[in-house]
Design a protein around this motif. Structure first.
Motif, PDB file in Angstrom:
ATOM      1  N   PHE A   8      38.516 -15.505  10.585  1.00  0.00           N
ATOM      2  CA  PHE A   8      37.063 -15.635  10.357  1.00  0.00           C
ATOM      3  C   PHE A   8      36.886 -17.299  10.483  1.00  0.00           C
ATOM      4  N   SER A   9      37.546 -17.900   9.334  1.00  0.00           N
ATOM      5  CA  SER A   9      37.462 -19.240   9.671  1.00  0.00           C
ATOM      6  C   SER A   9      37.800 -19.948  10.768  1.00  0.00           C
ATOM      7  N   ALA A  10      38.756 -19.437  11.570  1.00  0.00           N
ATOM      8  CA  ALA A  10      39.203 -19.970  12.841  1.00  0.00           C
ATOM      9  C   ALA A  10      38.149 -19.786  13.784  1.00  0.00           C
ATOM     10  N   ARG A  11      37.290 -18.709  13.722  1.00  0.00           N
ATOM     11  CA  ARG A  11      36.219 -18.474  14.913  1.00  0.00           C
ATOM     12  C   ARG A  11      35.029 -19.610  14.398  1.00  0.00           C
ATOM     13  N   VAL A  12      34.944 -19.876  13.335  1.00  0.00           N
ATOM     14  CA  VAL A  12      33.755 -20.850  12.895  1.00  0.00           C
ATOM     15  C   VAL A  12      34.283 -22.173  13.358  1.00  0.00           C
ATOM     16  N   THR A  13      35.218 -22.551  12.962  1.00  0.00           N
ATOM     17  CA  THR A  13      36.016 -23.937  13.331  1.00  0.00           C
ATOM     18  C   THR A  13      35.964 -23.966  14.998  1.00  0.00           C
ATOM     19  N   ASP A  14      36.357 -23.141  15.573  1.00  0.00           N
ATOM     20  CA  ASP A  14      36.199 -23.258  17.061  1.00  0.00           C
ATOM     21  C   ASP A  14      34.797 -23.466  17.535  1.00  0.00           C
ATOM     22  N   ALA A  15      33.791 -22.650  16.933  1.00  0.00           N
ATOM     23  CA  ALA A  15      32.422 -22.753  17.539  1.00  0.00           C
ATOM     24  C   ALA A  15      32.049 -24.186  17.306  1.00  0.00           C
ATOM     25  N   MET A  16      32.072 -24.621  16.143  1.00  0.00           N
ATOM     26  CA  MET A  16      31.902 -26.026  15.744  1.00  0.00           C
ATOM     27  C   MET A  16      32.433 -27.131  16.784  1.00  0.00           C
ATOM     28  N   THR A  17      33.767 -26.982  16.832  1.00  0.00           N
ATOM     29  CA  THR A  17      34.677 -28.041  17.522  1.00  0.00           C
ATOM     30  C   THR A  17      34.173 -27.785  19.044  1.00  0.00           C
ATOM     31  N   CYS A  41      23.122 -26.907  19.741  1.00  0.00           N
ATOM     32  CA  CYS A  41      22.644 -26.872  18.071  1.00  0.00           C
ATOM     33  C   CYS A  41      23.341 -25.408  17.723  1.00  0.00           C
ATOM     34  N   ARG A  42      23.198 -24.408  18.460  1.00  0.00           N
ATOM     35  CA  ARG A  42      23.844 -23.251  18.249  1.00  0.00           C
ATOM     36  C   ARG A  42      25.437 -23.101  17.949  1.00  0.00           C
ATOM     37  N   LEU A  48      27.658 -22.832  11.717  1.00  0.00           N
ATOM     38  CA  LEU A  48      28.194 -23.509  10.234  1.00  0.00           C
ATOM     39  C   LEU A  48      27.162 -22.360   9.313  1.00  0.00           C
ATOM     40  N   PHE A  49      25.771 -22.526   9.400  1.00  0.00           N
ATOM     41  CA  PHE A  49      24.867 -21.791   8.582  1.00  0.00           C
ATOM     42  C   PHE A  49      25.125 -20.253   8.570  1.00  0.00           C
ATOM     43  N   ALA A  50      25.560 -19.743   9.699  1.00  0.00           N
ATOM     44  CA  ALA A  50      25.632 -18.495  10.039  1.00  0.00           C
ATOM     45  C   ALA A  50      27.061 -18.036   9.479  1.00  0.00           C
ATOM     46  N   ALA A  51      28.066 -18.742   9.416  1.00  0.00           N
ATOM     47  CA  ALA A  51      29.356 -18.435   8.680  1.00  0.00           C
ATOM     48  C   ALA A  51      29.089 -18.400   6.953  1.00  0.00           C
ATOM     49  N   ALA A  52      28.446 -19.479   6.691  1.00  0.00           N
ATOM     50  CA  ALA A  52      28.111 -19.365   5.339  1.00  0.00           C
ATOM     51  C   ALA A  52      27.280 -18.489   4.783  1.00  0.00           C
ATOM     52  N   CYS A  53      26.629 -17.914   5.590  1.00  0.00           N
ATOM     53  CA  CYS A  53      25.595 -16.736   5.035  1.00  0.00           C
ATOM     54  C   CYS A  53      26.862 -15.334   5.199  1.00  0.00           C
ATOM     55  N   GLU A  54      27.521 -15.372   6.139  1.00  0.00           N
ATOM     56  CA  GLU A  54      28.346 -14.178   6.322  1.00  0.00           C
ATOM     57  C   GLU A  54      29.257 -14.214   5.336  1.00  0.00           C
ATOM     58  N   VAL A  55      29.806 -15.112   4.856  1.00  0.00           N
ATOM     59  CA  VAL A  55      30.772 -15.386   3.654  1.00  0.00           C
ATOM     60  C   VAL A  55      30.412 -14.867   2.327  1.00  0.00           C
ATOM     61  N   ARG A  69      24.561 -12.962   8.763  1.00  0.00           N
ATOM     62  CA  ARG A  69      25.162 -13.913   9.566  1.00  0.00           C
ATOM     63  C   ARG A  69      23.866 -14.174  10.726  1.00  0.00           C
ATOM     64  N   ARG A  70      22.936 -13.282  11.157  1.00  0.00           N
ATOM     65  CA  ARG A  70      21.750 -13.438  11.987  1.00  0.00           C
ATOM     66  C   ARG A  70      20.708 -14.486  11.367  1.00  0.00           C
ATOM     67  N   TYR A  71      20.791 -14.149   9.867  1.00  0.00           N
ATOM     68  CA  TYR A  71      19.919 -14.899   9.052  1.00  0.00           C
ATOM     69  C   TYR A  71      20.433 -16.302   9.120  1.00  0.00           C
ATOM     70  N   GLY A  72      21.670 -16.484   8.835  1.00  0.00           N
ATOM     71  CA  GLY A  72      22.052 -18.022   8.849  1.00  0.00           C
ATOM     72  C   GLY A  72      22.045 -18.569  10.203  1.00  0.00           C
ATOM     73  N   ASP A  73      22.113 -17.760  11.040  1.00  0.00           N
ATOM     74  CA  ASP A  73      22.078 -18.387  12.703  1.00  0.00           C
ATOM     75  C   ASP A  73      20.522 -19.050  12.838  1.00  0.00           C
ATOM     76  N   ALA A  74      19.771 -17.929  12.394  1.00  0.00           N
ATOM     77  CA  ALA A  74      18.267 -18.543  12.567  1.00  0.00           C
ATOM     78  C   ALA A  74      17.771 -19.615  11.713  1.00  0.00           C
ATOM     79  N   LEU A  75      18.347 -19.600  10.334  1.00  0.00           N
ATOM     80  CA  LEU A  75      18.320 -20.799   9.425  1.00  0.00           C
ATOM     81  C   LEU A  75      18.840 -22.005   9.909  1.00  0.00           C
ATOM     82  N   GLY A  76      20.215 -21.825  10.527  1.00  0.00           N
ATOM     83  CA  GLY A  76      20.846 -23.293  11.306  1.00  0.00           C
ATOM     84  C   GLY A  76      19.957 -23.901  12.205  1.00  0.00           C
ATOM     85  N   MET A  77      19.349 -22.788  13.316  1.00  0.00           N
ATOM     86  CA  MET A  77      18.364 -23.341  14.226  1.00  0.00           C
ATOM     87  C   MET A  77      17.327 -24.185  13.846  1.00  0.00           C
TER      88      MET A  77
END
Length: 155
Positions: A8-17, A41-42, A48-55, A69-77
């Protein structure tokens, strides 16, 4: 840490990178379109927001975890709009960022993208000059901000 948390952590880091690399590697930032900006932006903020909410929902049922996760994604956007969509010369206390930081770092913003195609040649040249400058000065940033505002970029 369990395997699923590491993955999970690797997936989030990969997306942001990937998002940051897209922005930094853009051959011509002024060629960005709205779809590419949304993807950026996504990849950065929304992931990052999606990951935080999913955690926060890791021990919940899969459907609840997905909803978080979807909520976090929408909030991040949504969070991209007031803070990085357009950094006008306003106090840092209001925007949360130094004035004009995105433009000074040669990063395109959604309002700038919206007006680039409508700018007359001399106006476009002012924007291009800012993006060519190694360290754009405050006067250049203010001129580009005004161009965008006067040409309906905030609307």
């Amino acid at each position: 840490m369990t395997w699923s948390r590491c993955a999970f952590s690797a997936r989030v880091t990969d997306a942001m990178t990937v998002g940051e690399m897209r922005q930094l590697a853009a051959y011509d930032a002024l060629d960005f379109d709205e779809q590419q900006y949304e993807l950026l932006c996504r990849s950065k903020t929304a992931s990052l927001f999606a990951a935080a909410c999913e955690v926060g929902a890791l021990r919940a049922e899969p459907a609840q975890r997905l909803a978080a996760r979807r909520y976090g994604d929408a909030l991040g956007m949504a969070s991209r709009s007031p803070t990085t969509c357009w950094t006008t010369p306003r106090p840092e206390a209001v925007t949360g960022k130094p004035s004009g930081l995105d433009l000074k770092e040669h990063k395109v913003t959604l309002p700038l993208i919206a007006v680039l195609g409508r700018l007359a040649a001399p106006e476009r040249q002012r924007v291009e000059a800012l993006f060519r400058a190694t360290a754009p000065d405050d006067a250049q940033v203010v001129r580009v901000v005004r161009l965008v505002e006067e040409n309906g970029g905030l609307e």
